[in-house]
Design a protein around this motif. Sequence first.
Motif, short mmCIF file in Angstrom:
data_model
loop_
_atom_site.label_atom_id
_atom_site.label_comp_id
_atom_site.label_asym_id
_atom_site.label_seq_id
_atom_site.Cartn_x
_atom_site.Cartn_y
_atom_site.Cartn_z
N ALA A 196 0.87 -1.19 0.00
CA ALA A 196 0.00 0.00 0.00
C ALA A 196 0.90 1.24 0.00
CB ALA A 196 -0.92 -0.01 1.21
N PRO A 197 1.24 1.73 -1.17
CA PRO A 197 2.25 2.79 -1.24
C PRO A 197 1.82 4.16 -0.72
CG PRO A 197 1.41 2.25 -3.43
CD PRO A 197 0.82 1.26 -2.47
N SER A 198 0.53 4.39 -0.56
CA SER A 198 0.08 5.71 -0.10
C SER A 198 -0.99 5.55 0.97
CB SER A 198 -0.47 6.51 -1.29
OG SER A 198 -0.87 7.79 -0.86
N VAL A 199 -0.56 5.70 2.21
CA VAL A 199 -1.47 5.56 3.36
C VAL A 199 -1.32 6.79 4.24
CG1 VAL A 199 -2.01 4.19 5.42
CG2 VAL A 199 -1.30 3.04 3.30
N GLU A 200 -2.46 7.30 4.69
CA GLU A 200 -2.47 8.37 5.67
C GLU A 200 -2.78 7.73 7.02
OE1 GLU A 200 -4.34 12.43 4.95
OE2 GLU A 200 -5.83 11.41 6.19
N GLU A 201 -1.87 7.90 7.97
CA GLU A 201 -2.10 7.39 9.32
C GLU A 201 -2.42 8.58 10.23
OE1 GLU A 201 0.60 3.63 10.25
OE2 GLU A 201 1.80 5.34 9.60
#
Length: 147
Positions: A119-124
């Motif tokens: 998952a190359p683009s995750v906002e945590e």
Amino acid sequence: MKLRHRYLLLLFALLLAALTGCQGGDAAEKSKADASNAASQWLAMVDQSKYADAWNGAADAIKKGGNEQQFAEAMRAQREPMGKVTSRALEASQYANNPQNFPPGEYVELKYKTSFHNAPSVEELLQLVKTSDGSWKVGAYFPKQNQ
């Protein structure tokens, strides 16, 4: 579980709105730095699948959401499909003292831009609360994959 997830997202959105109007200062900057350090330690446990340690080190808000086993199952379901963390950068932090619609106290919201193997683009998003002993603990965690 979906209704519960929506409820938590709503609470997180309310916290974000409350934090947006708060002013900074040296004490706020120190709080944000201390909370960021605590979040990094907590995320390291989660990244290493040490869910029991993460649950034990979390704020009461997470513990009230379920027991240690339920927390571990939820974290496995959220995190393991994404794979290992390849990078993580803090994008934003906000401090609030006694925000509206929350129990009295100090809070810090952190937003990370994270890449995982699958998952190359995750906002945590993490919400931390200052405990009575002066330490910062994670009270909410929301990883959201960007499309």
